[in-house]
Design a protein around this motif. Structure first.
Motif, short mmCIF file in Angstrom:
data_model
loop_
_atom_site.label_atom_id
_atom_site.label_comp_id
_atom_site.label_asym_id
_atom_site.label_seq_id
_atom_site.Cartn_x
_atom_site.Cartn_y
_atom_site.Cartn_z
N GLN A 77 -48.34 -4.83 32.48
CA GLN A 77 -48.40 -6.15 33.11
C GLN A 77 -48.28 -6.02 34.62
OE1 GLN A 77 -45.30 -8.49 31.30
NE2 GLN A 77 -46.21 -8.33 29.27
N LEU A 78 -47.30 -5.23 35.07
CA LEU A 78 -47.10 -5.06 36.52
C LEU A 78 -48.27 -4.33 37.17
CD1 LEU A 78 -43.29 -4.26 36.67
CD2 LEU A 78 -44.45 -6.36 37.38
N ALA A 79 -48.87 -3.39 36.47
CA ALA A 79 -50.02 -2.67 37.01
C ALA A 79 -51.24 -3.58 37.11
CB ALA A 79 -50.34 -1.45 36.16
N ALA A 80 -51.37 -4.51 36.16
CA ALA A 80 -52.54 -5.40 36.15
C ALA A 80 -52.44 -6.53 37.18
CB ALA A 80 -52.72 -5.99 34.75
N LEU A 81 -51.23 -6.93 37.51
CA LEU A 81 -51.07 -8.10 38.40
C LEU A 81 -51.78 -7.98 39.74
CD1 LEU A 81 -47.40 -9.18 37.67
CD2 LEU A 81 -49.51 -10.39 37.10
N PRO A 82 -51.59 -6.89 40.49
CA PRO A 82 -52.29 -6.82 41.78
C PRO A 82 -53.82 -6.78 41.60
CG PRO A 82 -50.98 -4.83 41.43
CD PRO A 82 -50.70 -5.76 40.31
N LEU A 83 -54.27 -6.21 40.50
CA LEU A 83 -55.70 -6.18 40.24
C LEU A 83 -56.23 -7.58 39.95
CD1 LEU A 83 -55.77 -2.99 37.99
CD2 LEU A 83 -56.41 -3.16 40.41
#
Length: 129
Positions: free
Chosen positions: A45-51
């Motif tokens: 989830q945290l990795a996808a957020l900035p994307l």
């Protein structure tokens, strides 16, 4: 139960940080809840957020989340020795309950891959907790 008490504060803090990050990145509360339910790992989830915030293509977001979740393939390979004999539906339920902490605690408690009924009960109760 006592095995999970100590790490519960850290897990709760991780969940809070992830939820706040979702809202701060521009997701609505319903969308953040949906993401929490559908994107299993907080790290994904945290990795996808900035994307998502940057408007990255969907395939890049999916690939990033998939890479973040590759550790569950390792968990599954290890747990096959314990749960491979179970019907598919039971294995699917156990898969959903597989987390980093459950994996470590389970292997500490049951170091030998000898399927026993209490292993299933233990894994389900830890995952539900």
């Amino acid at each position: 139960m006592r095995d999970i008490v100590a790490p519960s504060l850290g897990i709760s803090a991780w969940a809070l940080v992830t939820g706040v990050a979702m809202i701060k990145s521009g997701l609505s509360v319903p969308l953040a809840v949906l993401m929490s339910l559908t994107v299993y790992a907080g790290s994904a989830q945290l990795a996808a957020l900035p994307l998502i915030a940057a408007g990255a293509p969907l395939w890049v977001i999916w690939a990033t989340a998939a890479c973040m979740n590759l550790r569950f393939v390792i968990f599954s390979a290890q747990w096959r020795k314990y749960f491979g004999h179970l019907p598919r539906i039971e294995r699917l339920v156990l898969t959903y309950l597989a987390t980093d902490l459950n994996y470590v605690l389970f292997l500490q408690r049951f170091p030998e891959p000898k399927p026993r009924p209490q292993q299933i009960t233990w894994a389900v109760s830890r995952g539900a907790g």
